[in-house]
Design an enzyme around this catalytic site. Structure first.
Site, PDB file in Angstrom:
ATOM      1  CB  CYS A  21       0.534  -4.526   3.627  1.00  0.00           C
ATOM      2  SG  CYS A  21      -0.965  -5.135   4.446  1.00  0.00           S
ATOM      3  CG  ASP A  24      -4.926   2.952   2.176  1.00  0.00           C
ATOM      4  OD1 ASP A  24      -4.433   3.581   1.207  1.00  0.00           O
ATOM      5  OD2 ASP A  24      -5.086   1.720   2.164  1.00  0.00           O
TER       6      ASP A  24
END
Length: 215
Positions: free
Chosen positions: A10, A133
């Protein structure tokens, strides 16, 4: 758990980083289309990269509290294969994105810091993937910090899990052993600076993720 763990890279902002990630076997590329992020990518450029590699990898538009039009446009107009939704979007929003995109993949991201956060994530049963996350004050993600992986053991959801938050080549095997995720996600752990991938770190991370060695 699969013998080879999928890995999403990412925070891609450069063509050479996308090319290397694909060549090294990344499962997905993530492009942050949220201007406040230090890893924000130009949408038109990211769409071009998505078009180039759509047959080889998943391409993910990362959005924070988008409108429905913004979320659906990422798939219908820009050509990404999935959207990753951060912020306060609810279950009905995610359902509507899927409806408007003809079933385009929806990844719902959650900031995890307690059992309550896991229980909240369990409500999102119709999304394609749940991404966990780290809950860090003032940021939506990319904090470079890990969360308590044992919390994943309290999940009731059967939605496949993407593990994110502070992962590096040094800890990803341990993280995989602790959580048995569908995939892992990395940004800062493969960078020399925000949005700039370090080829050595990227190669090391993908090697460790693809073939984790149990402790």
């Amino acid at each position: 758990m699969d013998a080879v763990t999928r890995a999403k890279v990412c925070g891609i902002t450069r063509t050479q980083d996308a090319e290397l990630a694909v060549e090294l076997g990344a499962w997905a590329l993530g492009f942050i289309l949220w201007p406040p992020s230090p890893r924000a990518a130009d949408a038109a450029w990211a769409a071009g990269i998505a078009a180039r590699y759509r047959r080889r990898v998943e391409t993910v538009a990362v959005l924070v509290d988008p409108t429905l039009d913004e979320a659906t446009s990422a798939i219908n107009d820009l050509g990404f294969s999935a959207v990753q939704l951060h912020g306060g979007v609810g279950t009905s929003f995610c359902d509507e994105v899927k409806r408007r995109t003809g079933g385009g993949a929806v990844i719902r991201a959650f900031r995890i810091g307690s059992n309550a956060d896991v229980q909240d994530a369990d409500r999102f049963r119709a999304v394609d993937l749940q991404l966990y996350d780290t809950r860090a004050e003032g940021v939506q993600g990319g904090s470079g910090r890990t969360w308590e992986w044992g919390l994943a053991g309290t999940r009731r959801s059967h939605v496949p899990l993407v593990l994110s938050g502070g992962l590096t080549a040094d800890n990803v095997a341990e993280a995989i052993a602790a959580t048995h995720p569908y995939a892992v996600d990395v940004a800062s752990g493969t960078e020399s600076a925000p949005g700039i991938k370090d080829p050595v770190r990227l190669e090391a991370f993908l090697a460790a993720a693809h073939h984790p060695v149990a402790a």
